[in-house]
Every structure is written in C-alpha cells, then in structure tokens.
Design a protein around this motif. Structure first.
Motif, mmCIF file in Angstrom:
data_model
loop_
_atom_site.group_PDB
_atom_site.id
_atom_site.type_symbol
_atom_site.label_atom_id
_atom_site.label_comp_id
_atom_site.label_asym_id
_atom_site.label_seq_id
_atom_site.Cartn_x
_atom_site.Cartn_y
_atom_site.Cartn_z
ATOM 1 N N ILE A 1 0.353 -1.720 0.153
ATOM 2 C CA ILE A 1 0.512 -0.003 0.308
ATOM 3 C C ILE A 1 0.458 1.305 0.183
ATOM 4 O O ILE A 1 0.261 2.031 -0.681
ATOM 5 C CB ILE A 1 -0.753 -0.088 1.384
ATOM 6 C CG1 ILE A 1 -2.295 -0.979 1.070
ATOM 7 C CG2 ILE A 1 -1.984 1.462 1.770
ATOM 8 C CD1 ILE A 1 -3.371 -1.103 2.126
ATOM 9 N N TYR B 1 -11.971 8.620 -2.415
ATOM 10 C CA TYR B 1 -12.694 9.139 -1.449
ATOM 11 C C TYR B 1 -12.063 10.843 -1.219
ATOM 12 O O TYR B 1 -12.571 11.366 -0.448
ATOM 13 C CB TYR B 1 -12.265 8.328 -0.457
ATOM 14 C CG TYR B 1 -13.261 7.227 -0.150
ATOM 15 C CD1 TYR B 1 -14.798 7.092 -0.218
ATOM 16 C CD2 TYR B 1 -12.700 5.607 -0.628
ATOM 17 C CE1 TYR B 1 -15.796 6.257 -0.209
ATOM 18 C CE2 TYR B 1 -13.840 4.175 -0.342
ATOM 19 C CZ TYR B 1 -15.261 4.713 -0.084
ATOM 20 O OH TYR B 1 -16.003 4.340 0.185
ATOM 21 N N ARG B 2 -10.505 11.031 -1.086
ATOM 22 C CA ARG B 2 -9.744 11.559 -0.378
ATOM 23 C C ARG B 2 -10.085 13.534 -1.437
ATOM 24 O O ARG B 2 -10.900 14.059 -0.732
ATOM 25 C CB ARG B 2 -8.521 11.992 -0.144
ATOM 26 C CG ARG B 2 -8.324 10.950 1.102
ATOM 27 C CD ARG B 2 -6.702 10.926 1.118
ATOM 28 N NE ARG B 2 -6.619 9.532 2.633
ATOM 29 C CZ ARG B 2 -5.434 9.095 2.599
ATOM 30 N NH1 ARG B 2 -4.242 9.848 1.907
ATOM 31 N NH2 ARG B 2 -5.533 8.343 4.065
ATOM 32 N N TYR C 1 -8.609 -2.424 6.575
ATOM 33 C CA TYR C 1 -8.428 -2.623 5.008
ATOM 34 C C TYR C 1 -7.920 -3.920 5.164
ATOM 35 O O TYR C 1 -7.692 -5.621 4.587
ATOM 36 C CB TYR C 1 -8.181 -1.708 4.248
ATOM 37 C CG TYR C 1 -8.258 -2.658 2.486
ATOM 38 C CD1 TYR C 1 -9.846 -2.880 1.939
ATOM 39 C CD2 TYR C 1 -7.497 -3.325 1.901
ATOM 40 C CE1 TYR C 1 -10.206 -3.479 1.175
ATOM 41 C CE2 TYR C 1 -7.514 -3.788 0.809
ATOM 42 C CZ TYR C 1 -9.049 -4.097 0.126
ATOM 43 O OH TYR C 1 -8.894 -4.414 -1.058
ATOM 44 N N PHE D 1 -7.842 -0.165 -3.262
ATOM 45 C CA PHE D 1 -8.089 0.040 -2.280
ATOM 46 C C PHE D 1 -7.373 1.818 -2.224
ATOM 47 O O PHE D 1 -7.468 2.342 -1.572
ATOM 48 C CB PHE D 1 -7.151 -0.093 -1.264
ATOM 49 C CG PHE D 1 -7.208 0.578 0.522
ATOM 50 C CD1 PHE D 1 -8.081 0.555 1.452
ATOM 51 C CD2 PHE D 1 -5.753 1.103 0.956
ATOM 52 C CE1 PHE D 1 -7.808 1.494 2.374
ATOM 53 C CE2 PHE D 1 -5.676 1.870 2.045
ATOM 54 C CZ PHE D 1 -7.211 2.283 2.847
ATOM 55 N N VAL D 2 -5.909 1.382 -3.079
ATOM 56 C CA VAL D 2 -5.311 2.632 -2.886
ATOM 57 C C VAL D 2 -6.204 4.307 -4.359
ATOM 58 O O VAL D 2 -6.338 4.796 -3.806
ATOM 59 C CB VAL D 2 -4.015 3.025 -3.573
ATOM 60 C CG1 VAL D 2 -3.363 3.847 -3.647
ATOM 61 C CG2 VAL D 2 -3.476 2.103 -2.226
ATOM 62 N N PRO E 1 -11.905 7.194 3.581
ATOM 63 C CA PRO E 1 -11.680 6.331 4.079
ATOM 64 C C PRO E 1 -11.135 5.387 4.258
ATOM 65 O O PRO E 1 -10.706 5.776 5.754
ATOM 66 C CB PRO E 1 -10.553 5.837 2.968
ATOM 67 C CG PRO E 1 -9.346 7.398 3.102
ATOM 68 C CD PRO E 1 -10.851 7.973 3.740
ATOM 69 N N ARG F 1 0.616 3.723 -2.604
ATOM 70 C CA ARG F 1 0.181 5.078 -2.441
ATOM 71 C C ARG F 1 1.159 5.888 -3.395
ATOM 72 O O ARG F 1 1.110 7.089 -3.966
ATOM 73 C CB ARG F 1 0.338 5.471 -0.791
ATOM 74 C CG ARG F 1 -1.012 5.285 -0.363
ATOM 75 C CD ARG F 1 -0.950 5.177 1.014
ATOM 76 N NE ARG F 1 -2.172 5.164 1.774
ATOM 77 C CZ ARG F 1 -1.570 4.953 3.287
ATOM 78 N NH1 ARG F 1 -0.861 4.619 4.167
ATOM 79 N NH2 ARG F 1 -3.233 5.032 3.609
ATOM 80 N N ALA G 1 -5.546 2.389 6.291
ATOM 81 C CA ALA G 1 -5.411 0.539 5.567
ATOM 82 C C ALA G 1 -5.093 -0.411 6.389
ATOM 83 O O ALA G 1 -4.913 -1.494 5.745
ATOM 84 C CB ALA G 1 -3.914 1.421 5.119
ATOM 85 N N GLU H 1 -8.940 5.388 -2.306
ATOM 86 C CA GLU H 1 -8.240 5.679 -1.161
ATOM 87 C C GLU H 1 -8.461 7.391 -2.164
ATOM 88 O O GLU H 1 -8.356 7.963 -1.442
ATOM 89 C CB GLU H 1 -7.209 5.442 -0.629
ATOM 90 C CG GLU H 1 -6.668 6.175 0.183
ATOM 91 C CD GLU H 1 -4.897 6.142 0.669
ATOM 92 O OE1 GLU H 1 -5.040 5.510 1.719
ATOM 93 O OE2 GLU H 1 -4.751 5.706 0.421
#
Length: 203
Positions: A92, A171-172, A184, A164-165, A178, A96, A181, A168
């Motif tokens: 992750i 969402y942001r 998740y 997920f990333v 979110p 990112r 991490a 994320e």
C-alpha cells in the motif's frame, strides 16, 4: 575565475519527481529548475524535453519496490498471516507513491502505447508479481498454505491492495474518510486466509 557549480543529475531528477507529484504533467521545467536551484537551460542540456525529464523522473521510482526485498527471507518464518499483513502494508505504501506517477505516465506513453519504464521486457510490475507468486509457492510447498494456483493468489492480493489505494484517492478527492489501511489489510488477509489456510491434518 570561479568554476561553474556542478549539479548532479540525481538532484534534478528528485526535484522533478517532487514537482510532478505535486502539479502533475502540467508542471513546467521552470518550476523544476526553481526547485532544484538551477537555471532552466541546465535542464535542457541534459534532457531534450519536459517529457524526457518526466520519464526519467518516473523511471527512477519504478525500480524494484522495497516490499519485495525480504519476501524470500520471510518464507517459513513467523506466521503467514503476520507476514501477509506486513507485506500488504508495504505494498500500500508503494502504491500510494506510484499511482500518481503511473496515471501521469499513461498520459505520456512510449511509441508502443505503454509508459516508457513499462515498455521493456519483464517490466517491474511483472517482476514483483513473480516474486510474490514465488513467496506463495514456497509457503505452499512448506505446508503453511493450502495448495492453490499461487499466481492467482498473488494477483488477488495485489489487486485488492491496488483497488484500496485507487479508491482512497477518490474518497479523499470527494472529502470522504476512506477505510483505514490497517483495517483493510487485516480484513483482506483474513478473507484470503479463509481460502488458503492449510488443511488440518487428521489426528
């Protein structure tokens, strides 16, 4: 007469990487030069265009991801679940940093349609997938995981973390919070574990 100040290419690349991450491909070479503390002409003595500079800066970050470094050493050590959590958090962190770069890279492809660093044979993402697949294969051979197609397990794990990333970021961008991490990754490992935990031996 004083000698002209020499600047390392690494300094220009690092400044470019920072500026491109902040501003995207719309960033200018003038902004990069200002960040590096040099003249814009110095950049063009080493790079023919902004796109060449961008590709060089992005390629610097497409080296072997650090989460792959200890995969082989983890085999047979500690708990598989604990190792997967640590590996997942490392992936992750890597995604990112890489996702903004890759989004920019896809908008400036090489002639074959791929971003420059991905156009060569056996590019970094494929090498990382092979290393993770090898980790799962080794743990399966050692009886610490149930037999399954190791590449499918590796792709499932990587795909869940990549998603997920990506979400994320969305969402942001929409001012939403979110899922953490850690929460998740623990949930993903538990879900994966339900399918690949070793079968208990009959007593």
């Amino acid at each position: 007469m004083a000698r002209p100040v020499s600047i390392k290419s690494e300094t220009i690349i690092e400044a470019a990487r920072q500026v491109f991450l902040e501003r995207g491909i719309r960033a200018t070479t003038a902004e990069v030069a200002e960040r590096a503390g040099i003249s814009e002409g110095t950049i063009f003595k080493r790079y023919k265009s902004k796109i060449d500079l961008f590709r060089a800066a992005m390629g610097q970050d497409l080296a072997e991801p650090n989460w792959t470094e200890r995969l082989a050493a983890r085999v047979g050590q500690g708990t598989v679940e604990g190792n997967l959590f640590d590996i997942g958090m490392g992936i992750i962190a890597f995604f990112r940093e890489m996702m903004p770069l890759m989004m920019m890279a896809w908008s400036n492809p090489a002639p074959n349609g791929l971003p420059g660093p991905l156009a060569a044979p056996n590019p970094p993402p494929i090498r990382a997938l092979k290393l993770l697949t090898g980790f799962f294969e080794a743990e399966m051979r050692g009886g610490r995981l149930r037999k399954h197609d190791a590449e499918i397990v590796a792709r499932t794990f990587l795909g869940g973390l990549n998603n997920f990333v990506f979400l994320e970021v969305l969402y942001r961008a929409n001012n939403e919070l979110p899922l953490p991490a850690e929460t998740y990754v623990r949930g993903l490992v538990q879900l994966l574990w339900a399918g690949i935990a070793p079968v208990p031996q009959a007593g």
